[in-house]
Design an enzyme around this catalytic site. Structure first.
Site, PDB file in Angstrom:
ATOM      1  N   LYS A   1       2.734  10.728   8.026  1.00  0.00           N
ATOM      2  CA  LYS A   1       2.183  10.379   8.750  1.00  0.00           C
ATOM      3  C   LYS A   1       2.560  11.360  10.152  1.00  0.00           C
ATOM      4  CE  LYS A   1       0.317   6.656   7.663  1.00  0.00           C
ATOM      5  NZ  LYS A   1      -1.126   6.378   7.517  1.00  0.00           N
TER       6      LYS A   1
ATOM      7  N   TYR B   1       1.069  -1.083   0.063  1.00  0.00           N
ATOM      8  CA  TYR B   1       0.307   0.202   0.241  1.00  0.00           C
ATOM      9  C   TYR B   1       0.389   1.417   0.063  1.00  0.00           C
ATOM     10  CZ  TYR B   1      -3.592   3.802   1.215  1.00  0.00           C
ATOM     11  OH  TYR B   1      -4.437   4.472   1.239  1.00  0.00           O
TER      12      TYR B   1
ATOM     13  N   ASP C   1       9.154   3.043   0.944  1.00  0.00           N
ATOM     14  CA  ASP C   1       8.543   3.488   1.426  1.00  0.00           C
ATOM     15  C   ASP C   1       7.724   3.321   2.859  1.00  0.00           C
ATOM     16  OD1 ASP C   1       5.495   4.412   2.488  1.00  0.00           O
ATOM     17  OD2 ASP C   1       4.943   3.779   0.326  1.00  0.00           O
TER      18      ASP C   1
END
Ligand code: PLP
Length: 431
Positions: A267, A159, A240
């Protein structure tokens, strides 16, 4: 509890949830009149209706029906600092006082970039974006332009944002990059693609631990193998680390001792404000240098004062190297304790440090697994049981620790998990 099936236990649990949360139910009905499904962020939705939160403080959340929860989700890892951390609030108010939207460079950009460069070994230079998704798009653009190749290798179950999601069937939401999917933890599957598309692969894009895919760890040697293979084939390696960068002071790459060419972040690195970042080797990042005019990279809010102020304060004053190590050590201990409690009923948590995921199986997981209907019910029963016990987590079983959690709260999760095993022993699988 004899005579009860898993299905009836789950139905009873959902029934109690529905009765206890009329205001959240009503809120969804209202929202659905003006938003499709009452939702603007798919991951937050679940049946029969998601809880609507009205406030948060420290590691606590309060929903619209007045229930208090210990927040074990921490905004899917972004709320590392908890809710309204005083250092973050102070930095935000100082930023606001100096003025928002200055239509110019500010000194904050270079300060946050310096903190990132000092912390993440592979990041010699940095650019800011508004989300992790954007950071990944920027990374792929950089790789395609740098290598003059068009194809990308990513992983099933990976993801990288709502427009680069490789779990489940192909989706029209994904951006039209030429992406070939390999299997996580399977170097042969990567090698096959490398040979099949020889000279055409611009980059391998990989999470050093699958996050949304269920906190599946990289097997020993897997990331190292990707590093060697990407080098041998002239492709870039992109980590990532939007979710995993909090797992060690210098990101999971530091702990696992593999250095990629590019890293994407997001984040918590913006202190809880919207953010994304791309860092990497100087000669790749140089493509974005406006003096060279190769890759223009726009974004009205790339250097917004709120994200930069909160990000700097968080990294400088709160999430220090020591704090990162301490939080992740506590996470590892908690996961081990949870697994001791769950072992007799063949359930488990996987993950690393402060980020973990519940799985309705005891199987050793090398990549995401397709859940049976029975397993989905087990996962849901645990979720609704924890909600009933005052613990907030993701429906899919994601747990992320925030800094304000004390040992008392961690103990509460352990106790609630023990109570789950005792209460539902008759319908849980056994060893
Ligand atoms: C590994 C990973 N990459 C990228 C993203 C996308 O980040 P954002 O939601 O900020 O766009 C996420 C978000 O959960 C993520 O976990």
């Amino acid at each position: 509890m004899t005579g009860n099936t898993l299905k009836t236990e789950l139905a009873a649990c959902v029934e109690r949830f529905t009765r206890a949360n009329p205001n959240s139910a009503r809120q969804l009905e209202w929202a659905a009149r003006v938003m499709p499904g009452g939702n603007t962020r798919s991951v937050l939705f679940y049946e029969p209706f998601p809880l609507t939160m009205s406030s948060g403080a420290g590691c606590l959340l309060t929903d619209m029906d007045g229930h208090r929860y210990i927040d074990f989700l921490a905004e899917y890892t972004a709320a590392l600092y908890g809710h309204s951390h005083p250092v973050i609030l102070h930095a935000l108010s100082q930023g606001m006082a100096r003025g928002l939207n200055l239509s110019a460079h500010t000194e904050l950009e270079a300060r946050l970039a310096t903190l990132i460069v000092e912390r993440f070994d592979c990041a010699e230079q940095v650019r800011f974006t508004n989300s992790g998704t954007e950071a990944n798009l920027l990374a792929l653009a950089a790789a395609v332009a740098y290598t003059d190749r068009r194809a990308i290798i990513a992983f099933s179950g990976g993801y990288h944002g709502g427009v680069m999601s490789f779990a489940g069937p192909a989706t029209a939401m994904n951006v039209p990059h030429r992406v070939y999917l390999a299997d996580y933890n399977d170097l042969h599957s990567v090698e096959r693609l490398m040979h099949q598309h020889r000279g055409k692969i611009a980059a391998i894009l990989v999470e050093p631990m699958l996050g949304a895919g269920g906190c599946i760890c990289a097997a020993p040697g897997f990331l190292q193998g990707l590093r060697e293979m990407s080098r041998a084939h002239g492709a870039l390696l992109i980590f990532d680390e939007v979710m995993t960068s909090r797992l060690a002071p210098g990101g999971l790459q530091e702990k696992l001792e593999v250095k990629p060419d590019l890293i994407t972040l997001g984040k918590y690195v913006g202190g809880g404000m919207p953010c994304g970042m791309l860092g990497g080797r100087r000669e790749i990042m140089a493509q974005f240098d406006p003096r060279l005019g190769r890759l223009p990279h726009a974004g009205t809010f790339n250097n917004n004062v709120m994200t930069l102020s909160a990000g700097i304060a968080g990294l400088e004053q709160v999430f220090t190297r020591e704090a990162a190590i301490a939080l992740n050590t506590r996470g590892d201990a908690l996961r081990q304790q949870l697994n001791q409690v769950l072992a007799p009923v063949a359930l488990q948590f996987t993950g690393q440090g402060s980020v973990m995921n519940f799985h309705p199986t005891a199987m050793h997981l090398q990549r995401p697994m397709e859940l049976s209907e029975y397993q989905k019910r087990l996962r849901d029963l645990y979720f609704f049981h924890l909600i009933e016990s005052g613990i907030y987590l993701a429906r899919r079983g994601l747990v992320a620790l925030s800094l304000p959690l004390t040992d008392n709260e961690l103990l509460h999760l352990l106790t609630a998990t023990r109570a789950f095993v005792d209460r539902y022993a008759a319908v849980l699988p056994c060893d």
